[in-house]
Design a protein around this motif. Sequence first.
Motif, mmCIF file in Angstrom:
data_model
loop_
_atom_site.group_PDB
_atom_site.id
_atom_site.type_symbol
_atom_site.label_atom_id
_atom_site.label_comp_id
_atom_site.label_asym_id
_atom_site.label_seq_id
_atom_site.Cartn_x
_atom_site.Cartn_y
_atom_site.Cartn_z
ATOM 1 N N GLN A 42 6.461 18.872 -0.704
ATOM 2 C CA GLN A 42 5.506 17.407 -0.200
ATOM 3 C C GLN A 42 5.801 16.366 -1.031
ATOM 4 O O GLN A 42 5.722 15.435 -0.285
ATOM 5 C CB GLN A 42 3.923 18.150 -0.083
ATOM 6 N N THR A 43 6.049 16.418 -2.036
ATOM 7 C CA THR A 43 6.177 15.251 -3.021
ATOM 8 C C THR A 43 7.448 14.943 -2.731
ATOM 9 O O THR A 43 7.761 13.642 -2.566
ATOM 10 C CB THR A 43 6.110 15.958 -4.661
ATOM 11 N N VAL A 44 8.531 15.639 -2.446
ATOM 12 C CA VAL A 44 9.796 15.080 -2.175
ATOM 13 C C VAL A 44 9.712 14.426 -0.598
ATOM 14 O O VAL A 44 10.401 13.273 -0.601
ATOM 15 C CB VAL A 44 10.809 16.260 -1.972
ATOM 16 N N GLU A 45 9.225 14.851 0.077
ATOM 17 C CA GLU A 45 8.937 14.096 1.471
ATOM 18 C C GLU A 45 8.258 12.763 1.352
ATOM 19 O O GLU A 45 8.527 11.705 1.933
ATOM 20 C CB GLU A 45 8.205 14.900 2.369
ATOM 21 N N ALA A 46 7.264 12.752 0.555
ATOM 22 C CA ALA A 46 6.429 11.352 0.040
ATOM 23 C C ALA A 46 7.394 10.333 -0.480
ATOM 24 O O ALA A 46 7.493 9.286 -0.337
ATOM 25 C CB ALA A 46 5.379 11.624 -0.770
ATOM 26 N N ILE A 47 8.350 10.890 -1.313
ATOM 27 C CA ILE A 47 9.547 10.030 -2.264
ATOM 28 C C ILE A 47 10.423 9.585 -0.859
ATOM 29 O O ILE A 47 10.675 8.482 -1.117
ATOM 30 C CB ILE A 47 10.065 10.618 -3.232
ATOM 31 N N GLN A 48 10.793 10.546 -0.309
ATOM 32 C CA GLN A 48 11.966 10.215 0.696
ATOM 33 C C GLN A 48 11.545 9.258 1.763
ATOM 34 O O GLN A 48 12.218 8.465 2.252
ATOM 35 C CB GLN A 48 12.366 11.345 1.435
ATOM 36 N N ALA A 49 10.371 9.484 2.178
ATOM 37 C CA ALA A 49 9.616 8.260 3.321
ATOM 38 C C ALA A 49 9.648 7.047 2.599
ATOM 39 O O ALA A 49 10.119 6.016 3.242
ATOM 40 C CB ALA A 49 8.320 8.881 3.702
ATOM 41 N N TRP A 50 9.419 6.946 1.586
ATOM 42 C CA TRP A 50 9.234 5.481 0.791
ATOM 43 C C TRP A 50 10.889 4.900 0.541
ATOM 44 O O TRP A 50 10.914 3.956 0.769
ATOM 45 C CB TRP A 50 8.230 5.505 -0.398
ATOM 46 N N GLN A 51 11.709 5.844 0.114
ATOM 47 C CA GLN A 51 13.044 5.432 -0.215
ATOM 48 C C GLN A 51 13.561 4.815 1.322
ATOM 49 O O GLN A 51 14.438 3.975 0.871
ATOM 50 C CB GLN A 51 14.057 6.764 -0.671
ATOM 51 N N ARG A 52 13.410 5.441 2.373
ATOM 52 C CA ARG A 52 13.911 4.937 3.675
ATOM 53 C C ARG A 52 13.366 3.423 3.703
ATOM 54 O O ARG A 52 14.167 2.323 4.096
ATOM 55 C CB ARG A 52 13.522 5.785 4.541
ATOM 56 N N ARG A 53 12.169 3.267 3.595
ATOM 57 C CA ARG A 53 11.597 1.996 3.679
ATOM 58 C C ARG A 53 12.028 1.100 2.517
ATOM 59 O O ARG A 53 12.384 -0.291 2.775
ATOM 60 C CB ARG A 53 10.106 2.103 3.502
ATOM 61 N N ARG A 54 12.102 1.461 1.341
ATOM 62 C CA ARG A 54 12.421 0.633 0.162
ATOM 63 C C ARG A 54 13.941 0.094 0.191
ATOM 64 O O ARG A 54 14.093 -1.015 -0.106
ATOM 65 C CB ARG A 54 12.374 1.680 -0.846
ATOM 66 N N ARG A 55 14.639 1.058 0.775
ATOM 67 C CA ARG A 55 16.238 0.220 0.905
ATOM 68 C C ARG A 55 16.217 -0.743 2.195
ATOM 69 O O ARG A 55 17.143 -1.587 2.228
ATOM 70 C CB ARG A 55 17.163 1.486 1.555
ATOM 71 N N GLU A 56 15.354 -0.764 2.945
ATOM 72 C CA GLU A 56 15.156 -1.938 3.890
ATOM 73 C C GLU A 56 14.594 -3.205 3.400
ATOM 74 O O GLU A 56 14.643 -4.442 4.166
ATOM 75 C CB GLU A 56 14.577 -1.537 4.953
ATOM 76 N N ALA A 97 0.755 -1.164 -0.038
ATOM 77 C CA ALA A 97 -0.036 0.106 -0.069
ATOM 78 C C ALA A 97 0.790 1.271 -0.089
ATOM 79 O O ALA A 97 0.760 2.143 -0.792
ATOM 80 C CB ALA A 97 -0.830 -0.133 1.213
ATOM 81 N N TRP A 98 2.031 1.130 0.672
ATOM 82 C CA TRP A 98 2.901 2.444 0.932
ATOM 83 C C TRP A 98 3.571 2.702 -0.595
ATOM 84 O O TRP A 98 3.468 3.919 -1.058
ATOM 85 C CB TRP A 98 4.028 1.999 1.961
ATOM 86 N N MET A 99 3.996 1.673 -1.435
ATOM 87 C CA MET A 99 4.544 1.818 -2.530
ATOM 88 C C MET A 99 3.557 2.467 -3.525
ATOM 89 O O MET A 99 3.878 3.176 -4.326
ATOM 90 C CB MET A 99 5.018 0.402 -3.053
ATOM 91 N N LEU A 100 2.352 1.858 -3.651
ATOM 92 C CA LEU A 100 1.286 2.250 -4.469
ATOM 93 C C LEU A 100 0.831 3.718 -4.155
ATOM 94 O O LEU A 100 0.566 4.255 -5.193
ATOM 95 C CB LEU A 100 0.213 1.074 -4.764
ATOM 96 N N GLN A 101 0.677 4.049 -3.057
ATOM 97 C CA GLN A 101 0.275 5.349 -2.786
ATOM 98 C C GLN A 101 1.307 6.177 -3.064
ATOM 99 O O GLN A 101 0.883 7.383 -3.469
ATOM 100 C CB GLN A 101 -0.263 5.547 -1.227
ATOM 101 N N THR A 102 2.564 5.869 -2.790
ATOM 102 C CA THR A 102 3.616 7.029 -3.126
ATOM 103 C C THR A 102 3.896 7.208 -4.785
ATOM 104 O O THR A 102 3.888 8.283 -4.951
ATOM 105 C CB THR A 102 5.142 6.376 -2.515
ATOM 106 N N ALA A 103 3.639 6.070 -5.447
ATOM 107 C CA ALA A 103 3.383 5.851 -7.064
ATOM 108 C C ALA A 103 2.313 6.902 -7.437
ATOM 109 O O ALA A 103 2.340 7.825 -8.288
ATOM 110 C CB ALA A 103 3.265 4.670 -7.530
ATOM 111 N N TYR A 104 1.286 6.693 -6.779
ATOM 112 C CA TYR A 104 -0.111 7.512 -6.888
ATOM 113 C C TYR A 104 0.372 9.125 -6.962
ATOM 114 O O TYR A 104 0.099 10.014 -7.570
ATOM 115 C CB TYR A 104 -1.137 7.183 -5.895
ATOM 116 N N ILE A 105 1.103 9.440 -5.460
ATOM 117 C CA ILE A 105 1.313 10.818 -5.322
ATOM 118 C C ILE A 105 2.219 11.339 -6.414
ATOM 119 O O ILE A 105 2.348 12.442 -6.943
ATOM 120 C CB ILE A 105 2.083 10.846 -4.001
ATOM 121 N N VAL A 106 3.200 10.612 -7.004
ATOM 122 C CA VAL A 106 4.238 11.092 -8.040
ATOM 123 C C VAL A 106 3.702 11.303 -9.223
ATOM 124 O O VAL A 106 3.895 12.170 -9.938
ATOM 125 C CB VAL A 106 5.369 9.918 -7.925
#
Length: 620
Positions: A338-352, A282-291
Amino acid sequence: MADFSLAPLAPVVRREVLHGLQQRDLRGVRMDPGTVRRLVRAWEGVESLLHLDPEKCPVSGFNAASHWRELIAWVKAAFDRFRGIDPGAVTELNLTTAGVTSHLTKSGRRARASATVDLVPIRQPWLRGLLLEWVHAVQPNSSVFRSTLQACTLASTTLSMKPGGGQDPAALRLPDMDAVITAYGDARKPDGTLYSYGIRTALRRYFFGLLDFGRGEGLLDDLSPRFAANAHHTIPRVEEDEDEAAKAIPEFVIQQLDSHLGPFGRDDPRFPRSGLSEDDLAWMLQTAYIVMRDTGRRPREFCGLRLDCLKYDEGEHHLIWDNFKKKRMRRLLPITRQTVEAIQAWQRRRRELKVTQASANYLFPAATSDRKYPHMDSGDFSRALRFWVDGLPALDSDVPDDDGRPMPFDRSRIFPYAFRSSFAQRHADAGTDIDVLMDLMDHRSPDVTMTYYKVTMERKRAAVQTLRLHSVDRVGRPAPFSSNLSYESKSVAVPYGNCVEPSNVKAGGKKCPIRFQCAGCGFYRPDPSYLPAIEDHIRALKADRELAEAMDADAFVIRNITDQIEAFQGVIERMNARMEELPAEIQAEVEEASRVLRKVRAGGRTLLPLSVVQGPGAQA
C-alpha cells in the motif's frame, strides 16, 4: 567631509568621546563622521557621558543610536575599571566593551549579538567574577560566550539548591560537581525536550574549560580541589529524539487523522507552492504524510527522498533512504504494498511536473531554487501538518469526560517526529524482536531501541493491574488475583482465558487435562480482555456443530458441543453484566487495559505497520 571637531565639548566629555571613538575604531567597526558631528551638537553642555541614558539617543540618522550606545558603554566600562569594581558584584555585561566578537553563521554572515547580558542568574559572586575575568582575557566570539554563559547559569542554579548555595568555593566537594554534571546530562530546551548529546557535552566542556582557566590564572585559589572533573563525569549518550518513546501518537488518533486526510495541503496560505496547483500540492503533502506514517523516518529523511527511492528485490519492496543524522546513506527499508502504491502514484505525477533544476532528482521538490535544501523543507512540511491538524473539526482522545464522552486529544502532540516514535512503538507492541526493530530504526545501540519495549512493559503492567481485579471463575463469580505477580506467575494464558491448574501452568499451557474445554473447568479464570476470543470460539463451535449434524454424528458429540456453547455464552453474559455495573470511567479503563493485553498476547514477528490508507492519487 570626513572630519569633525570636538572643540564645542567640555574637556572631560572631549576625552570621553575620544576614548570611545578609539575603542570603536580598534574593533574595526565603521565610524560615520556626519553622525559624530550630529552627536557632538547633542553633547554640547553635557558634563560627562556617564550621566546620559544609552537607550535615549536624541539624534536620528545612520548608525546614530549605535554610536550613542557604544560610546557611553566604553566610558562606563573605563570608569568601572578606574574605581576597581569587584567583578563578582557586576550584574550586567556589555558584550561590546568586554571584547566579545560576533561569530560567523553557517551561511557566512556575521551574527549580531545583544549589546548587554544580564548576569543576575549566576548567583555565586565567585563564579560570576570568574566568567567576567575569562571574557576580558579570552575575548571569545558570541557563540562561545553564550554557551559558556549557559553552562555557568545551569551550574549556578544547581549549586544554589545545595546546602550553602555554592556561595563558599572552599566548601564545594565532589558531590556538588556530580550534581552539576547530572544537570548537564538532563539539560532541556524551554519546551521541555532534551538537548542533543552534542550540546550537553559542550556544556560540560565549557564549564571545565572555565575552571581550568581560573586555576591557571590564579583566580580560584579558594576553590576546593575536590570540586573538579572526575573520570565518571560523563554525559549519557542518549539522543533527545530517540529518548522519548512516550511521544508516540496513539494508533486510534492516527486512524482519525487518516479519515480526514483529504483536506491536508488545501487552503493553506502559508505553504510555498512554487507553481504547483492546489491538487498537486495536496497530493504531494498527503503522500509525504503516508511515507512518514508508514516508514518512521525522520522528517528530513522522508522529505529528502530521491525520485527513484523504490527498489524491488526477491519479492519485497524496499524504500531507499539516507540517514543524514548518522551519515549512513542508501539504506534499505522493507515497506508494504500500500505504501509502494502511494509513492508510485505520486512518482508518475511528479515526473510530469516542472520543478527547479536543483529539485529534479527528488520525490518532493523544493518550493524555490533559493531554499536551504533542494528538496521539500521539513520545516515547511511541519507547518503544513500543524495547519491541517489545527483545522480538523474534532480529534478525540480515549479519556472520557464527566458525561462519558471522549475528551479532545492534545493536538500539540502531533508533529512529524512523533510519527517515528509511533512507528517504533507499534512494532514493540506487536512483539517485533528487538534486533529487527533496531534494523528498522537504524539504531546502533539496543538501549535506544529498548526504550519502546520498556513503554510496552509498563503498559502491560498497568493493564494487568486493572484486569486482575476483574477476573471471574467459570460461573461468573469474582475471582480476582491478589497481585500482578500472582496474575503472571500462578496462571497461564490459554486461548479463552487464564488457567490456574498447576500442571498446566508449569507446562506453559500445554498440559490441559481436558483439552481446552475451559468453560467446564474449575481452574478457568477469564477476564474482559478475552471476550473477543471467547466470542470467536463460540462462532467456531457453532460451525463445528453444524458440520457434526451434517455428518450425522452421534448425539453425545452434538450435545458436548452445545454444552460448551452454552457454557461460554454464560461466561460472556455474566462478564458483560458485571461490566455494565461499573462506572463509565472504570469501563473505559478496563477496555483500554484489555486492548493492551490482547496486543501483547498477539505479539509476533510483525515486520511492517498495517496502518495504511489508499494513496491520494485518485483524489488529486
